[in-house]
Structure formats: C-alpha cells, structure tokens
Scaffold this motif. Sequence first.
Motif, PDB file in Angstrom:
ATOM      1  N   PHE A  67       0.734  -1.277   0.100  1.00  0.00           N
ATOM      2  CA  PHE A  67      -0.181  -0.083  -0.097  1.00  0.00           C
ATOM      3  C   PHE A  67       0.875   1.322   0.141  1.00  0.00           C
ATOM      4  O   PHE A  67       0.477   2.224  -0.346  1.00  0.00           O
ATOM      5  CB  PHE A  67      -0.977   0.040   1.119  1.00  0.00           C
ATOM      6  CG  PHE A  67      -0.613   0.286   2.467  1.00  0.00           C
ATOM      7  CD1 PHE A  67      -0.048   1.220   2.880  1.00  0.00           C
ATOM      8  CD2 PHE A  67      -1.096  -0.894   3.250  1.00  0.00           C
ATOM      9  CE1 PHE A  67       0.342   1.611   4.163  1.00  0.00           C
ATOM     10  CE2 PHE A  67      -0.708  -0.715   4.698  1.00  0.00           C
ATOM     11  CZ  PHE A  67       0.058   0.698   5.268  1.00  0.00           C
ATOM     12  N   ARG A  68       1.968   1.214   0.189  1.00  0.00           N
ATOM     13  CA  ARG A  68       3.042   2.244   0.345  1.00  0.00           C
ATOM     14  C   ARG A  68       3.279   2.740  -1.084  1.00  0.00           C
ATOM     15  O   ARG A  68       3.291   3.954  -1.306  1.00  0.00           O
ATOM     16  CB  ARG A  68       4.351   2.012   0.934  1.00  0.00           C
ATOM     17  CG  ARG A  68       4.330   1.414   2.423  1.00  0.00           C
ATOM     18  CD  ARG A  68       4.723   2.734   3.568  1.00  0.00           C
ATOM     19  NE  ARG A  68       4.719   2.391   4.799  1.00  0.00           N
ATOM     20  CZ  ARG A  68       3.771   2.734   5.565  1.00  0.00           C
ATOM     21  NH1 ARG A  68       2.898   3.338   5.451  1.00  0.00           N
ATOM     22  NH2 ARG A  68       4.217   2.281   6.774  1.00  0.00           N
ATOM     23  N   ASN A  69       3.016   1.784  -2.187  1.00  0.00           N
ATOM     24  CA  ASN A  69       3.241   2.174  -3.478  1.00  0.00           C
ATOM     25  C   ASN A  69       1.762   2.175  -4.099  1.00  0.00           C
ATOM     26  O   ASN A  69       1.799   2.623  -5.366  1.00  0.00           O
ATOM     27  CB  ASN A  69       3.929   1.176  -4.174  1.00  0.00           C
ATOM     28  CG  ASN A  69       5.306   1.148  -3.332  1.00  0.00           C
ATOM     29  OD1 ASN A  69       6.175   2.302  -3.217  1.00  0.00           O
ATOM     30  ND2 ASN A  69       5.769  -0.072  -3.040  1.00  0.00           N
ATOM     31  N   LEU A  70       0.656   2.129  -3.313  1.00  0.00           N
ATOM     32  CA  LEU A  70      -0.682   2.168  -4.158  1.00  0.00           C
ATOM     33  C   LEU A  70      -1.472   3.059  -3.409  1.00  0.00           C
ATOM     34  O   LEU A  70      -0.897   4.159  -3.378  1.00  0.00           O
ATOM     35  CB  LEU A  70      -1.187   0.706  -4.240  1.00  0.00           C
ATOM     36  CG  LEU A  70      -0.646  -0.295  -5.156  1.00  0.00           C
ATOM     37  CD1 LEU A  70      -0.836  -1.607  -4.732  1.00  0.00           C
ATOM     38  CD2 LEU A  70      -1.151   0.151  -6.582  1.00  0.00           C
ATOM     39  N   GLY A  71      -2.610   2.520  -2.883  1.00  0.00           N
ATOM     40  CA  GLY A  71      -3.762   3.678  -2.412  1.00  0.00           C
ATOM     41  C   GLY A  71      -3.272   4.585  -1.121  1.00  0.00           C
ATOM     42  O   GLY A  71      -4.129   5.227  -0.587  1.00  0.00           O
TER      43      GLY A  71
END
Lengths: 476, 476
Positions: A190-194
């Motif tokens: 999630f750090r690289n997505l939402g």
Amino acid sequence: MAEVGARPSPPPPGGLPRLLLPLDRVPPFLPPFLPPSAMTRSRQETLALRKQLIGSSCRLFFPEDPVKIVQATNQYMYDEHGNEYLDCINNVAHVGHCHPEVVKAAHQQNLLLNTNSRYLHDNLVDYAQRLSKTLPEKLCMFYFLNSGSEANDLALRLARQYTKHEDIMVVEHAYHGHLTSLIDISPYKFRNLGGQKEWVHVAPLPDTYRGIYREDHADPALAYANEAKTIIDQAHERGRKFAAFFMESLPSVAGQIIPPFGYFQKVAEHIHKAGGVFVADEIQVGFGRVGKHFWAFQLQGEDFIPDIVTMGKPIGNGHPVACVATTKEIAGAFSSTGVEYFNTFGGNPVSCAIGITVLDVIEKERLQAHALQVGSFLMELLNQQKVKHPLIGDIRGVGLFIGVDLVQNQEKRSPATTEAEFIITRLKEELIMLSTDGPGRNVLKFKPPLCFNARDAKLVVEKLDQILSDLEKRSA
Amino acid sequence: MAEVGARPSPPPPGGLPRLLLPLDRVPPFLPPFLPPSAMTRSRQETLALRKQLIGSSCRLFFPEDPVKIVQATNQYMYDEHGNEYLDCINNVAHVGHCHPEVVKAAHQQNLLLNTNSRYLHDNLVDYAQRLSKTLPEKLCMFYFLNSGSEANDLALRLARQYTKHEDIMVVEHAYHGHLTSLIDISPYKFRNLGGQKEWVHVAPLPDTYRGIYREDHADPALAYANEAKTIIDQAHERGRKFAAFFMESLPSVAGQIIPPFGYFQKVAEHIHKAGGVFVADEIQVGFGRVGKHFWAFQLQGEDFIPDIVTMGKPIGNGHPVACVATTKEIAGAFSSTGVEYFNTFGGNPVSCAIGITVLDVIEKERLQAHALQVGSFLMELLNQQKVKHPLIGDIRGVGLFIGVDLVQNQEKRSPATTEAEFIITRLKEELIMLSTDGPGRNVLKFKPPLCFNARDAKLVVEKLDQILSDLEKRSA
C-alpha cells in the motif's frame, strides 16, 4: 536432454559434518524422462507471446533474460535445453518438485471424485484431523481454501466478526496477499498504491539488525511490543477498535526477519486487552521449514498460541490449497451470523488428498529434522563466509529459512542492493536460483524445497564465495 | 458396489425429438472401479467429525440428512453404498465428473512441472491464446488465478486502478464471491452482514418475471437501464465516482435470471459515460453452458463487449483455476503503478494444462451444441409441465442454465418456498440432485454438467411431474 532422464547419482561430498541424517542422500526419486516433442516453442517465442497476452504486472524472474523451465524434480529445475538448476527459493515445492507420492495421490483422487464440500467426504475430515494434531489443542476448527490470500482474507473476516471491531495492526514491510483487503494491510504494497487506510496501523518491524531496537538492546522483544502497545493506546484515544494483530511468524519479504523471542506473547497480551485477536500468518514459513518446530510461531515458546493461523504455499506442494485454523469461539462467532461461507473449490477431495500426502511425506522423509540439520549446516558455512567477506552484514535464519543481509558498510548497515542483484544474476549463470528480498532488496533469501541437502548447501556457498571475492576484488 | 464399476449402458429412451446430436448417447467413459476398502468411515462418523472440525458456516447440502459422495463420473455421483445420483446442479464438473482427458492432462503435467509463473512456460501462453480465440478481440490480456472470488477481486482492482474511481454498481441479490471486497458488492450477502458501504450502489434486478418491469412492459431493457442511470446521476450529485458496473451475465443466486436483450449495452453506455467499466461475471455461466454462445454476455448481441470478463467454476472442471480477461488499456493502467501482481499458484503449468484440456473437450464433444439441444429439450418438457401444474409460475433458461420458478399463486407470483424445498428433498430420495435458489429460495435450478442428456432430462421431469401432482393432491 538425455541427462534429464538418466542423471547419475551425485558423487559423495567431502568434508561434511557428522549428522544424524544422510544429508547428501540421493533424491528418493529420479525425474521422469521428458520427450523433447513436448517442447514446441523457443524461449523467445514464449516470451513474445507472454508479453502479448499476459498482464505485465505479472513479473518474470530475471525479466531481462528470463528462464524457461520445462521440468523439475526434487530441488532441481530443468530448462528447455536440459540445463539443471539448483532451486534455492521455491518454498511451494515444499517436499520436492513433482514428488511422486503427491502426484500419485492427486491422480488417484482425480480419478474418483473432485467435488465441493457440500457433500460429506472423508478426505476433508481426515485432513482437518491430521492438521489439528500439529497444532495446539485450542486451534481445532478448520476452513479450507485455495490460496494463502484467500486464507488471510478469511482470517480478517473471522477476526472482525468475532471482535466486532474493524482495525488491524501489522508490522512495517509486511505482505499478506494480493487481494484488495490484503493490499490494505500490506505496507509492502500500500505504500506504493492507495496509501494507508484509517483502520490500518503499522508497528515497527521487530528487526534486531536494522530496526529501531537492535542486538545491543537489553530486551528488544519488550521494546518492540511496547511500540505496538503505544500504537494501540493512541488509536484508542481516537476511538478506534482493534480486530487483530496480523503478522507472519517470520517476516519474509521484509528481509527474512527473526522476531526476538517473547515478542509474540507480549504483543498478544496487548492486542487481547484491546479486544483483538492474534493472527499468525504461516503461509510462507509453516510445515516444518523452521526445523525446530512444525510451525514458525512455536519458535516463540510453548506459552504462545495464536488465535488464528493461516496456511498456504507449501501446504499442497504446488496444488492450490490453503487453510485457516482457529478456535471454537471464533468459528462460533462466524457461524452465528447465519450467513454461509461457501468456497467452491475449497476442501475438495483432491486438494485434501494432496494435503494429507504432503503431511505424510514430511513425516516419512523426516523433512523437518532434515531442514533443521541442513539449515544449520548452511548457516555454519555462511558464517564462515561472513568472516571473509565485508559485504555480508548479517546472517540470520532458522531451519531452511535463511537470509544473508548484504551491506555496503558494516557500521552503517546500508543495503548493498546492486551487489545483491549482481550476485543472484551470477548465480543464475552458475545454474543456481536464489532471490533477494527486504525493503532494500539486499537480502539473499534461502527458502528451498526441504529436500535441499548438504551437497547443495556446499555448492551454493562455494559459488557465493567466488562471486563475493570477485566483487570485492573489483571494488578494491 | 459392483454396479459402479460395471454399470450397463442405459436402455435407449423412447419418444425423443429428432435432434442433430445423439443426446441419449452412452457416456464416453465408464467410471473406474472403486475398491470398497477406500471407504473407511460410516456416514455418521464422517458427519460427527465434520461437526467437530469444520466451521459450521461451511454448510452441507441437506444438512439434516447429508449425502456422502465417494465417486463420480459424467453426470452421475455415487454414495458410499454405490447408489447412483443424477447430478443436475454441479456446474463445476462442467465436462463431466472426473473426465478422463482432464484427469490425464493434470497427471501428465503434475509429473513434469508445477511451479509459479515467474518462469516462462508454454502452457500459460497457450492457454491465454486459446481463451483469447473465444472472446472479442478487444479482450486480449489475461491474468490467471485460483478461484472466481480471486478473479472478481482482481476485476475490482483493475477497474479502480484504470478509472481512478472507487464506486461500484451491482444488481439486487447479486453474489460475486466470499472475499471481504466481494461481500461488500454482494447484496445477497451484505444485506445479512455488515450492511451497504457508501461506495456500493444497487440497481434493480432486471427480472421480467418478478421485478419492477415485467414481461408486459414495452421495453424492459431500457426501463431497467434507466434505473441504473438514475442511480448514477444521483450518486454523481453526492460527488461519488463510478469505477464499474459489475454483473453476472445471467444472475444465478438471484433466481436464474435472463436479463432482457439489450440491457447490457444500455447500462454499458451509462457506466462508460460515468467513467466506469463494465465487468461481466461469467464465473457460473461461461464456457458454452448457454449453448447459443460460448459466453453468456454474448446473448446480448454482437454489439456488446464488456471491458473485463471474470471466469471460474467450470474453467478447470473442479481444479482451482480462474481467469480475468481485459483490454490492453486496463491491463496497462494496472501495470503502470509499477507494483507487481503475483499470484503464487495462479497460471501454474498444471492449472493451465487442465484449462486447455477443458476447452479441448468442450470442442471435441461438441458440448456447447449439446447444451443448447438438451437444454431446449428440457425446457420443452418443463413447459409441458407448466400447463399441468399451477405451482409452476415461470420457466426460463438458455442452454443448460434453467430455472423453474414455483409460486403459491399465479397472479401474485408469491414464492412457493416450502414446496420447492419439499421437491428437492423428494427428488433426492429418487436419487436426483437438484437445488433451489432465488431470494425466495423457490426457483428450481438446473445447471448440470454439460454431458447431461435427454434421457436424464426425461427422468427428472417425470419425477418432478409425480412430485408436483402429489403436492397438488395434498393441498386440494
């Protein structure tokens, strides 16, 4: 290709330590002969079609020069030219690629029946019973599914239904699966997505090599658990309520981390006080890999029992199976809604027959003890290398779950990312499959099929030694 | 048990209509002989263990008197005493239980290699290529997974990543899977669980028998599509943004619904205007079941093409496989995040070999044409019953996807729930497996393996006739 079908027994290795088990034993089965006619496409043609038809989010190993594998047996994989690769990374082919007993069990059951669990079948209950014998008595209710991701998602549903709370705590860099709900609880994703949802809380990774409390701390287990407690307290002030603390028993993509002894007990105490449950994600690390125990959470001591355990990857030696084990109370709360849980393929007689046979093979071939001994031997060999090579910052592991943490600088412990990448690329040229992981992608990750032996360990460490020496000469 | 291994050819049925295909053909393979020693537990013992070990949310078919099935072949299942049941409901055993070619394909590939898709393998690309030939050209990118639920969850992720919107519209009574994210978009489930999320919008079910616009409406497709449009407009006023309209091509748990012709095109237009995509959930209804076409969405006409198609259940004839097909643009948006999508078991060579063979068998045995013809014959027989039995309110279907809607009152169309339950229980005593569905659990649901034949159709309708007559006599 003749050598694939008729590979000679390996020469007896020299200089092995005294061990109870024949670590250099000849694999218990030889690969079947592969008729070359089965291979119709060149590697380039397969690659071109793959680029055309398969979403490129599905990555290849060595994307610049991917390997085409057509056959595998034990801890060995074969490319289209018959080259034999030593597989140090496939933790799914747990009892060895294409283990004949597992293949036979699948085939026998496939001939008879493969249907859903709305009918009674012995395989389902036999399998649950067999698994229950490996677990603490409290974990006595089972759900069968098709993937570790499905298992972790069900664990989420169980925890929330039981606690009536929503929030989840995980540790930094954790990865729990590819589903929407699991991306949400996987900082690695999630750090690289939402981004981070308001119901997700991230505790520091209890990493005593690179984390906030290290090997020189008097009680890192307590210190890291206190961090989790602080997060709970702060969240409570904002009116949040915890359903679960979710953690891999040994964090894997975070860089082969061994949490300090006693950490789970202390965190479990905090999460229980907050009304939540402890979920031990054993998807990568269960089924005897850690050697000393069948489950990695047992490394924390007998006084620790999770409320939910999730299983996947090695459970079916490659067949899509997964399992959630939990307590009567949690299963009861889940069924009290009156809403059915139906998983079309989950717990089918074929998946269960395969699962039972994997347990049989682990037992018959004493693979847990074997993992402990070969793992210890490999750790010993690696530790000898650590003295020689300044690139090796840390070696940590248990059984056949081992990480070699490469650093640019022993003091600063700065990740040697490029060097790690170079090493696995060079090893691939030497027909050895190894991978990297960790936030810095600098940790060499050993997680081979459990039939991996002392001869294999010696080979890979010899090659590693050469490559490290070459690297050090270059930079000198 | 001798009859299981040596079941004689069925007698030629009388009074069959002229058909192009031999509908009463002898199944192409006989069941293997089952040694009785394989059965060690009594049904009661299995049941007791199941209650002890398996979460009771996992329901049994006929929970009061469940059936223990030990073997199956074609459209027949066998209990522990060798009783042969006619299977009218297993839409997973698509080409017939334990089809020998599928079993053989699994075994041959299991002997060679079963590993993840990070290595190149021909089966993956061959399978994607084969599937692409069944689909409109636009749907040319593929992802392989282990269950329909995983497929629908990925469809959600794809839709959201592509549109950068969050909201989803579904139809009333829809069911899209057992995962957290899919419970959220399944009114069939969330109405009894956590309730409706703010990002979920429920359009009326386009059911022309019991819905808000019925068979007497001039243009039900337009009327139902306008309902969806109104929901979009109202949501837009609240600042919501749509990622997708998500619908089974033929809603199944909603009661075997056939959406009016042209509905999908109109809804697709509205959802596209709103910046969302159209997801056709073909998990239950794809792979030739509807007879006229390979995919159920094709029933809406050639001018309709979904943006994402999800596949599951029948795809592997029982093996855990699933697939998502989508466009280059959507796949491109998904990979543009740079975040890997890795599904441990998804797209492994065994799953793909099985999937390819299922496609082969559908083709070789002309099962799509067979489904059309046997389905039409069954519909004809059922329609003859409708004239006789006031309990039958509606008969609807296409190919071997058929629903018999039972009503207490032809005018009010009130669901005959108790009667439906009575009928399937009586049919079970006659060794016929049929199930009910729909919000009123009053729709008899035919979705047999595609090898289901005219003789089977005659048998089940004869029995149904008797039971309906008995029921009517009682209430008279």
